[in-house]
Design a protein around this motif. Structure first.
Motif, PDB file in Angstrom:
ATOM      1  N   PRO A   1       8.649   1.110  28.344  1.00 15.30           N
ATOM      2  CA  PRO A   1       9.678   2.152  28.431  1.00 15.30           C
ATOM      3  C   PRO A   1      11.058   1.543  28.303  1.00 15.30           C
ATOM      4  O   PRO A   1      11.212   0.353  28.522  1.00 15.30           O
ATOM      5  CB  PRO A   1       9.457   2.754  29.813  1.00 15.30           C
TER       6      PRO A   1
ATOM      7  N   LEU B   1      11.015  10.621  31.025  1.00 13.52           N
ATOM      8  CA  LEU B   1      11.297   9.499  31.917  1.00 13.52           C
ATOM      9  C   LEU B   1      11.106   9.905  33.378  1.00 13.52           C
ATOM     10  O   LEU B   1      10.582   9.149  34.200  1.00 13.52           O
ATOM     11  CB  LEU B   1      12.727   9.005  31.696  1.00 13.52           C
TER      12      LEU B   1
ATOM     13  N   ALA C   1      17.196   9.829  35.244  1.00 12.98           N
ATOM     14  CA  ALA C   1      16.417  10.773  34.442  1.00 12.98           C
ATOM     15  C   ALA C   1      16.787  12.213  34.778  1.00 12.98           C
ATOM     16  O   ALA C   1      16.885  13.071  33.892  1.00 12.98           O
ATOM     17  CB  ALA C   1      14.928  10.538  34.659  1.00 12.98           C
TER      18      ALA C   1
END
Length: 365
Positions: free
Chosen positions: A22, A46, A38
């Motif tokens: 990620p 996310l 996020a």
């Protein structure tokens, strides 16, 4: 770059798994910061990744800390998982360091639950610890009055009527948090009939999972069995951990009748009362058994000797004969539960392995 474009880009990288993936390195130290980011930039992929990480690392000793964060970040799925963990391992969860750091609304949300698996006296001890920590956070002297003040509505969510009189006398009655009037009213609730009304919930916390089971230790029913104020008692052991929730008792041979009854379970060696209830039951004059339940489940450990007690006030009743020393209960989903019965020494109103009262034990495995 606008918030909307940044959010779209990060979501695209996550969903397409384009390196680096990620885009943020998520770990125990960074997950909360990442979740905040996020949320701030509206990146649902996310956010989901952070919640998945937290869910995988959820344990009893961090459940309260994660519950606080889940409520703060409005993550209902994670909050629900935290509450389930607290239900299943309440003692471990409230013993963890993070318990005393929660806010009052989170504390109340937990105390309102019917599914906590803990004795009410121990739960009271936990909220006293929380109140002491809260006084320090608010820079208040740790006095009885200030502990009562910071607890506020949380104190009314403790189910004092579920405690035994011994538990209440040893803890809440001496804590200084309850008023003298509340202490007196609760003592009256424990000791007199009819019981005066108290301002506390008396609904049991239904922490049991699985199927209710019942064993009967007698093979035949006869009449008559009399009562003179002495307890009927039978000792027993089991081979595995169970939770006893009540007894089945015999009723009158003279037609429909009401009985007053006190039921108890005592750990035999320690002579410690684990649970009791002053209650009553109505019978219809048949040879059936009639359920009498404890206020909350009583944990029974394997290979420990316990005494089941019932003190009845009422007319002569039916009784059991051809008693069994060993009763085995089997269910498809669980191992065998083996009960071994032993006569109880002393003044016992006559109940023994062979005949008498307390024919049934109602339990969950």
């Amino acid at each position: 770059m606008s918030k909307r474009i940044l959010g779209f880009l990060v979501t695209f990288l996550l969903e397409m798994k384009i390196p680096p993936y990620p885009p943020f390195q998520i770990g125990p130290e960074t997950v909360m910061t990442t979740l905040y980011t996020a949320k701030k930039y509206a990146v649902p992929a996310l956010e989901a990744h952070c919640v998945d990480f937290l869910t995988k690392h959820l344990r009893a000793d961090n459940a309260f800390m994660l519950l606080t964060q889940a409520r703060l970040f409005d993550e209902p799925q994670l909050a629900s998982l935290c509450l389930d963990t607290i239900d299943k391992s309440t003692v471990d969860a409230i013993s963890a360091e993070g318990f005393t750091d929660i806010d009052i609304d989170t504390l109340c949300a937990v105390l309102e639950r019917d599914t906590l698996s803990i004795r009410e006296s121990r739960l009271f001890g936990a909220i006293v610890r929380w109140a002491e920590a809260e006084c320090q956070r608010q820079q208040l002297p740790v006095t009885f009055g200030n502990k009562q003040k910071v607890l506020g509505k949380a104190l009314s969510l403790i189910r004092f009527p579920l405690m035994t009189i011994e538990e209440f006398a040893a803890g809440p009655a001496q804590s200084g948090i309850l008023s003298d009037r509340e202490v007196v009213n609760l003592f009256l609730h424990f000791t007199v009939n009819p019981k005066p009304r108290v301002e506390y919930i008396d609904r049991p916390r239904c922490c049991l999972r699985g199927k209710e089971c019942c064993i009967n230790r007698f093979q035949q029913v006869e009449s008559r069995w009399g009562y003179s104020g002495t307890s009927d008692r039978i000792r027993f052991t089991v081979n595995r951990r169970i939770s006893v929730v009540g007894f089945g008792l015999y009723g009158s041979i003279h037609g429909p009748t009401d009985y007053q009854v006190n039921i108890q379970i005592i750990e035999y060696e320690k002579k410690q009362t684990l649970g009791q209830n002053d209650t009553g039951f109505s019978c219809d004059g048949t040879a059936n058994t009639f359920r009498v339940m404890f206020k909350e489940p009583i944990e029974i450990l394997p290979n420990v000797c316990y005494t089941a007690c019932a003190t009845l006030k009422g007319p002569d009743s039916h009784y059991g004969t051809k008693g069994l020393k060993k009763v085995v209960h089997e269910t498809p989903a669980a191992s065998k539960t083996v009960f071994q019965f032993f006569s109880s020494p002393g003044n016992n109103n006559g109940t023994s392995i062979e005949d008498g009262q307390i024919p049934e034990i109602i339990f969950y495995t």
